[in-house]
Motif scaffolding. Structure first.
Motif, PDB file in Angstrom:
ATOM      1  N   ARG A  21       0.826  -1.217   0.221  1.00 50.32           N
ATOM      2  CA  ARG A  21       0.069  -0.043   0.049  1.00 50.32           C
ATOM      3  C   ARG A  21       0.920   1.287   0.072  1.00 50.32           C
ATOM      4  O   ARG A  21       2.174   1.289   0.354  1.00 50.32           O
ATOM      5  N   GLN A  22       0.271   2.291  -0.635  1.00 54.21           N
ATOM      6  CA  GLN A  22       1.063   3.503  -0.602  1.00 54.21           C
ATOM      7  C   GLN A  22      -0.019   4.682  -0.184  1.00 54.21           C
ATOM      8  O   GLN A  22      -1.003   4.971  -0.985  1.00 54.21           O
ATOM      9  N   TRP A  57       2.922  -5.724 -11.236  1.00 54.60           N
ATOM     10  CA  TRP A  57       2.022  -4.923 -10.447  1.00 54.60           C
ATOM     11  C   TRP A  57       0.743  -4.865 -11.036  1.00 54.60           C
ATOM     12  O   TRP A  57       0.403  -4.558 -12.208  1.00 54.60           O
ATOM     13  N   ARG A  88       5.895   3.264  -0.666  1.00 52.73           N
ATOM     14  CA  ARG A  88       5.054   2.072  -0.768  1.00 52.73           C
ATOM     15  C   ARG A  88       5.573   0.951   0.284  1.00 52.73           C
ATOM     16  O   ARG A  88       6.857   0.918   0.472  1.00 52.73           O
ATOM     17  N   PRO A 145       9.757  -4.316  -1.901  1.00 51.98           N
ATOM     18  CA  PRO A 145       9.105  -3.904  -3.201  1.00 51.98           C
ATOM     19  C   PRO A 145       9.808  -3.932  -4.498  1.00 51.98           C
ATOM     20  O   PRO A 145       9.331  -4.504  -5.708  1.00 51.98           O
ATOM     21  N   TYR A 169      -1.929  -2.322  -3.498  1.00 52.47           N
ATOM     22  CA  TYR A 169      -1.649  -2.987  -4.862  1.00 52.47           C
ATOM     23  C   TYR A 169      -1.119  -4.538  -4.655  1.00 52.47           C
ATOM     24  O   TYR A 169      -0.770  -4.703  -3.373  1.00 52.47           O
TER      25      TYR A 169
END
Length: 124
Positions: free
Chosen positions: A38-39, A114, A45, A108, A95
């Motif tokens: 998540r961001q 993605w 992120r 990440p 995501y």
């Protein structure tokens, strides 16, 4: 690569629940594991949860342990993120992602496939 499509985001009040879905397709030998990231606004992120497709091994960020559950349906090639007891701090674009190599990882940069992301907004 693996193609990923998320769904299930939305607006919810604090204490509520949402379930996100991530449908995977493409090169199946790459689908060793699936991760949710998540961001949030103004944030980097960050890893949320991960699961391996074969044996369902799960791993979580400390911030979501006990509140979020990741699970998968191999027949549908879909991974899910059940989010309970949501807090305003959980507000972010979520995501799903697949790693470049068959390892359990939370970094990440280890992921190269993605989804487009789905917005989760938790109001206070």
């Amino acid at each position: 690569q693996v193609q990923l499509v998320e769904s299930g985001g939305g607006l919810v009040q604090a204490g509520g629940s949402l379930r996100l879905s991530c449908a995977a397709s493409g090169r199946t030998f790459r689908r060793y594991a699936m991760g949710w990231f998540r961001q949030g606004p103004g944030r980097e992120r960050e890893f949320v949860a991960g699961i391996t497709w074969r044996d369902g091994y799960t791993y979580y960020a400390d911030s979501v342990k006990g509140r979020f559950t990741i699970f998968r349906d191999n027949a549908k090639s879909t991974a899910y993120l059940q989010m309970n007891s949501l807090k305003p701090d959980d507000t972010a674009v979520y995501y799903c992602a697949a790693p470049r190599i068959p390892v359990v990882t939370t970094t990440p940069t280890d992921f190269d496939s993605w989804g487009q992301g789905t917005q989760v907004t938790v109001s206070s």
